[in-house]
Design a protein around this motif. Structure first.
Motif, PDB file in Angstrom:
ATOM      1  N   ALA A 157      35.089  52.849 -38.239  1.00 23.13           N
ATOM      2  CA  ALA A 157      35.459  52.692 -36.827  1.00 23.13           C
ATOM      3  C   ALA A 157      34.721  51.481 -36.281  1.00 23.13           C
ATOM      4  O   ALA A 157      33.574  51.222 -36.641  1.00 23.13           O
ATOM      5  CB  ALA A 157      35.087  53.944 -36.032  1.00 23.13           C
ATOM      6  N   SER A 158      35.376  50.733 -35.394  1.00 23.46           N
ATOM      7  CA  SER A 158      34.804  49.447 -35.011  1.00 23.46           C
ATOM      8  C   SER A 158      35.402  48.946 -33.711  1.00 23.46           C
ATOM      9  O   SER A 158      36.526  49.287 -33.345  1.00 23.46           O
ATOM     10  CB  SER A 158      35.068  48.433 -36.137  1.00 23.46           C
ATOM     11  OG  SER A 158      34.661  47.132 -35.782  1.00 23.46           O
ATOM     12  N   THR A 159      34.643  48.079 -33.016  1.00 19.53           N
ATOM     13  CA  THR A 159      35.207  47.294 -31.924  1.00 19.53           C
ATOM     14  C   THR A 159      35.835  46.024 -32.479  1.00 19.53           C
ATOM     15  O   THR A 159      36.482  45.281 -31.752  1.00 19.53           O
ATOM     16  CB  THR A 159      34.128  46.900 -30.895  1.00 19.53           C
ATOM     17  OG1 THR A 159      33.129  46.112 -31.538  1.00 19.53           O
ATOM     18  CG2 THR A 159      33.484  48.116 -30.266  1.00 19.53           C
ATOM     19  N   GLY A 160      35.597  45.734 -33.752  1.00 21.74           N
ATOM     20  CA  GLY A 160      36.235  44.560 -34.345  1.00 21.74           C
ATOM     21  C   GLY A 160      35.557  44.010 -35.578  1.00 21.74           C
ATOM     22  O   GLY A 160      36.102  44.034 -36.681  1.00 21.74           O
ATOM     23  N   ASN A 161      34.337  43.507 -35.435  1.00 21.20           N
ATOM     24  CA  ASN A 161      33.725  42.755 -36.522  1.00 21.20           C
ATOM     25  C   ASN A 161      33.332  43.602 -37.730  1.00 21.20           C
ATOM     26  O   ASN A 161      33.478  43.162 -38.875  1.00 21.20           O
ATOM     27  CB  ASN A 161      32.509  41.981 -36.001  1.00 21.20           C
ATOM     28  CG  ASN A 161      32.912  40.741 -35.236  1.00 21.20           C
ATOM     29  OD1 ASN A 161      34.024  40.248 -35.379  1.00 21.20           O
ATOM     30  ND2 ASN A 161      32.016  40.231 -34.399  1.00 21.20           N
ATOM     31  N   LEU A 162      32.813  44.804 -37.512  1.00 20.17           N
ATOM     32  CA  LEU A 162      32.516  45.654 -38.667  1.00 20.17           C
ATOM     33  C   LEU A 162      33.814  46.054 -39.360  1.00 20.17           C
ATOM     34  O   LEU A 162      33.877  46.108 -40.590  1.00 20.17           O
ATOM     35  CB  LEU A 162      31.735  46.899 -38.257  1.00 20.17           C
ATOM     36  CG  LEU A 162      31.368  47.823 -39.424  1.00 20.17           C
ATOM     37  CD1 LEU A 162      30.444  47.119 -40.406  1.00 20.17           C
ATOM     38  CD2 LEU A 162      30.737  49.122 -38.933  1.00 20.17           C
ATOM     39  N   GLY A 163      34.855  46.323 -38.576  1.00 19.97           N
ATOM     40  CA  GLY A 163      36.143  46.643 -39.161  1.00 19.97           C
ATOM     41  C   GLY A 163      36.665  45.520 -40.028  1.00 19.97           C
ATOM     42  O   GLY A 163      37.188  45.743 -41.125  1.00 19.97           O
ATOM     43  N   LEU A 164      36.507  44.274 -39.535  1.00 21.30           N
ATOM     44  CA  LEU A 164      36.912  43.113 -40.333  1.00 21.30           C
ATOM     45  C   LEU A 164      36.129  43.044 -41.632  1.00 21.30           C
ATOM     46  O   LEU A 164      36.691  42.848 -42.711  1.00 21.30           O
ATOM     47  CB  LEU A 164      36.696  41.828 -39.535  1.00 21.30           C
ATOM     48  CG  LEU A 164      37.804  41.377 -38.589  1.00 21.30           C
ATOM     49  CD1 LEU A 164      37.363  40.131 -37.829  1.00 21.30           C
ATOM     50  CD2 LEU A 164      39.095  41.100 -39.344  1.00 21.30           C
ATOM     51  N   SER A 165      34.829  43.205 -41.541  1.00 23.84           N
ATOM     52  CA  SER A 165      33.964  43.108 -42.718  1.00 23.84           C
ATOM     53  C   SER A 165      34.324  44.157 -43.755  1.00 23.84           C
ATOM     54  O   SER A 165      34.611  43.845 -44.920  1.00 23.84           O
ATOM     55  CB  SER A 165      32.500  43.262 -42.298  1.00 23.84           C
ATOM     56  OG  SER A 165      31.651  43.330 -43.421  1.00 23.84           O
ATOM     57  N   VAL A 166      34.342  45.413 -43.348  1.00 29.65           N
ATOM     58  CA  VAL A 166      34.605  46.506 -44.285  1.00 29.65           C
ATOM     59  C   VAL A 166      36.042  46.449 -44.795  1.00 29.65           C
ATOM     60  O   VAL A 166      36.299  46.612 -45.997  1.00 29.65           O
ATOM     61  CB  VAL A 166      34.321  47.864 -43.615  1.00 29.65           C
ATOM     62  CG1 VAL A 166      34.808  49.018 -44.488  1.00 29.65           C
ATOM     63  CG2 VAL A 166      32.826  48.002 -43.336  1.00 29.65           C
ATOM     64  N   GLY A 167      36.997  46.210 -43.882  1.00 33.59           N
ATOM     65  CA  GLY A 167      38.394  46.189 -44.278  1.00 33.59           C
ATOM     66  C   GLY A 167      38.708  45.090 -45.269  1.00 33.59           C
ATOM     67  O   GLY A 167      39.374  45.324 -46.293  1.00 33.59           O
ATOM     68  N   LEU A 168      38.232  43.867 -45.007  1.00 31.14           N
ATOM     69  CA  LEU A 168      38.505  42.741 -45.895  1.00 31.14           C
ATOM     70  C   LEU A 168      37.893  42.950 -47.272  1.00 31.14           C
ATOM     71  O   LEU A 168      38.529  42.697 -48.303  1.00 31.14           O
ATOM     72  CB  LEU A 168      37.984  41.441 -45.272  1.00 31.14           C
ATOM     73  CG  LEU A 168      38.706  40.941 -44.015  1.00 31.14           C
ATOM     74  CD1 LEU A 168      37.961  39.763 -43.413  1.00 31.14           C
ATOM     75  CD2 LEU A 168      40.148  40.546 -44.331  1.00 31.14           C
ATOM     76  N   ILE A 169      36.655  43.412 -47.308  1.00 34.41           N
ATOM     77  CA  ILE A 169      35.959  43.591 -48.587  1.00 34.41           C
ATOM     78  C   ILE A 169      36.543  44.770 -49.362  1.00 34.41           C
ATOM     79  O   ILE A 169      36.766  44.687 -50.575  1.00 34.41           O
ATOM     80  CB  ILE A 169      34.451  43.765 -48.352  1.00 34.41           C
ATOM     81  CG1 ILE A 169      33.859  42.472 -47.781  1.00 34.41           C
ATOM     82  CG2 ILE A 169      33.738  44.136 -49.647  1.00 34.41           C
ATOM     83  CD1 ILE A 169      32.493  42.618 -47.166  1.00 34.41           C
ATOM     84  N   ALA A 170      36.814  45.872 -48.668  1.00 32.31           N
ATOM     85  CA  ALA A 170      37.382  47.046 -49.342  1.00 32.31           C
ATOM     86  C   ALA A 170      38.727  46.723 -49.972  1.00 32.31           C
ATOM     87  O   ALA A 170      38.984  47.074 -51.135  1.00 32.31           O
ATOM     88  CB  ALA A 170      37.515  48.200 -48.349  1.00 32.31           C
ATOM     89  N   LYS A 171      39.600  46.051 -49.236  1.00 30.35           N
ATOM     90  CA  LYS A 171      40.913  45.719 -49.777  1.00 30.35           C
ATOM     91  C   LYS A 171      40.804  44.733 -50.929  1.00 30.35           C
ATOM     92  O   LYS A 171      41.535  44.833 -51.922  1.00 30.35           O
ATOM     93  CB  LYS A 171      41.808  45.142 -48.678  1.00 30.35           C
ATOM     94  CG  LYS A 171      42.261  46.153 -47.638  1.00 30.35           C
ATOM     95  CD  LYS A 171      43.064  47.293 -48.242  1.00 30.35           C
ATOM     96  CE  LYS A 171      44.359  46.820 -48.866  1.00 30.35           C
ATOM     97  NZ  LYS A 171      45.153  47.941 -49.439  1.00 30.35           N
TER      98      LYS A 171
END
Length: 442
Positions: A157-171
């Motif tokens: 869950a994120s306001t944006g930047n953590l979501g970008l970090s985790v989402g990009l790396i996980a995918k």
């Protein structure tokens, strides 16, 4: 009535920018020794970063910089115009730690997000018996391991930047990724995640609510792993690695840090994980010779509220009349992490609050003075030395916590935390607002 005349509770509840000095700050080794982790834990996280370098280099074109994996430059700069009153005798040297340019995610969240995802993947391959791949990450592209990763979902869950970090790396590693985005999240961050085929779950509630719902959803799926920004040791230690990197960068620039040469660091703060990890790491490295100040928006000062009240569970800023509305979406958090608040309570020197006008003017000045393009959240650190050098509270802190004459030999690090991926049209809008505010201030 000036801020100096206000009781801190009045200033906090009234949304007035001010510097709060932490009464629980202890400049002694015991403050770090009492923490639940040690330097050995930070060094273990650093080894994990180094082991992942070759793999990440094959997945992302911008991972390596200056021999390190996931690192940003430390740039020496001149003091902002008007911030230093005695220009003939400036108070030491100013640096900018450019995490707005951090590879992969373009923000400070890249370190924590990378460490968390890599640590989970490492745990997974070990649990399923791929012992050869436990430390040799080059095998993670093998079909059997990719099938394993494809079966698992990483949720954040994120306001944006953590979501970008985790989402990009996980995918990129082969996992499914689900990102719960709070109402504060910007559309362009959602679109960037959709571009890498991450699933976006949008919420009408704030960050705290998105975390709760994301956590509950992950708990219902045995093959889901939740990256908990409020309570994650892996995120926290990934952020703490930044202290080791800063130590090396200062050493390369022949910068000494000791009692006669103090180090001041100014870091924007949202829920607390990234600044808390950095604060903890810096105290492990530099001890009492480092002075860390957090910065929060006046309407989202959740960590200040948590530390000043000293309650077991931090209250939400709504409880004291703040609305958690700010142009700094990455800092728009209503309730601080209780885990982080407990860790940094004796470590952080103080917290200063900034209005949206200050944030936007700082964003403009970072470009005008130094050529750096950042998002509003990342501009908060630029005001740190101003609060320290030009307020009564700052003068009191320096008198009580530094040696006579040491200020002239001090070093000040402004930590910029995001902005590399900010769309040009959005940045130019913020920049024009900041320029107008700066023009009116002259």
């Amino acid at each position: 009535m000036t801020v100096a005349q206000l009781d801190y509770k009045q200033a906090l509840g009234g949304g007035v920018p001010f510097l709060w000095l932490n009464p629980n700050h202890r400049r002694c080794p015991g403050a770090v020794a009492e923490a639940r982790w040690t330097m050995a834990d930070i060094e273990a996280a650093e080894r994990r970063f180094q082991a992942s370098g070759k793999l990440l280099g094959s997945l992302f074109s911008d991972t390596c910089l200056d021999g390190d994996v996931i690192e940003s430059v430390l740039q020496a700069v001149d003091w902002p115009a008007g911030q230093v009153q005695d220009t003939a005798s400036p108070p030491g040297h100013l640096w900018i730690k450019c995490d707005h340019q951090l590879p992969i995610a373009g923000s400070i969240k890249a370190r924590g997000g990378l460490h968390e995802v890599i640590a989970f993947a490492e745990e997974l391959v070990s649990t399923y018996g791929f012992e050869q791949s436990h430390r040799d990450f080059s095998h993670w592209s093998d079909s059997e391991i990719q099938s394993l990763f494809n079966e698992h979902t990483i949720v954040v869950a994120s306001t944006g930047n953590l979501g970008l970090s985790v989402g990009l790396i996980a995918k990129a590693l082969g996992f499914k990724a689900v990102v719960h985005m709070s109402v504060e999240a910007k559309s362009w961050k959602k679109e960037k995640l959709r571009g890498c085929r991450a699933i976006i779950v949008e919420h009408d509630g704030d960050y705290t609510e998105a975390v709760r719902i994301g956590r509950e959803a992950a708990e219902r799926d045995p093959k889901s792993y939740f990256v908990d920004d409020e309570n994650s040791p892996r995120l926290f230690l990934g952020y703490a690695v930044a202290a080791l990197r800063l130590q090396r960068q200062l050493a390369r620039n022949k910068v000494r840090v000791d009692r006669q040469n103090p180090l001041f660091v100014y870091v924007p703060c949202g829920v607390g994980g990234a600044p808390g990890g950095i604060c903890f790491g810096l105290h492990q490295v530099f001890g009492e010779n480092v002075h860390v100040f957090f910065s929060e928006p006046t309407q989202s000062a959740c960590m200040l509220l948590a530390l000043s009240e000293g309650e077991a569970g931090p209250r939400a800023v709504y409880d004291i009349g703040l609305d958690n509305t700010t142009v700094a979406d990455g800092l728009a958090v209503s309730r601080a992490s209780a885990m982080v608040a407990n860790i940094v309570k004796p470590l952080v020197s103080g917290i200063y609050t900034v209005s949206d006008e200050i944030l936007l003017r700082n964003l403009y000045l970072l470009k005008h003075e130094y050529g750096f393009s950042v998002e509003p959240s990342a501009a908060a650190g630029l005001s740190g030395s101003d609060f320290l050098l030009n307020t009564d509270a700052g003068s009191r802190y320096l008198k009580e916590n530094t040696r006579p004459g040491s200020l002239a030999r001090s070093n000040h690090v402004v930590w910029t935390t995001g902005g590399m991926h900010l769309p040009r049209v959005e940045y130019e809008h913020y920049w024009s607002l900041g320029r107008a505010i700066d023009d009116n201030a002259i």
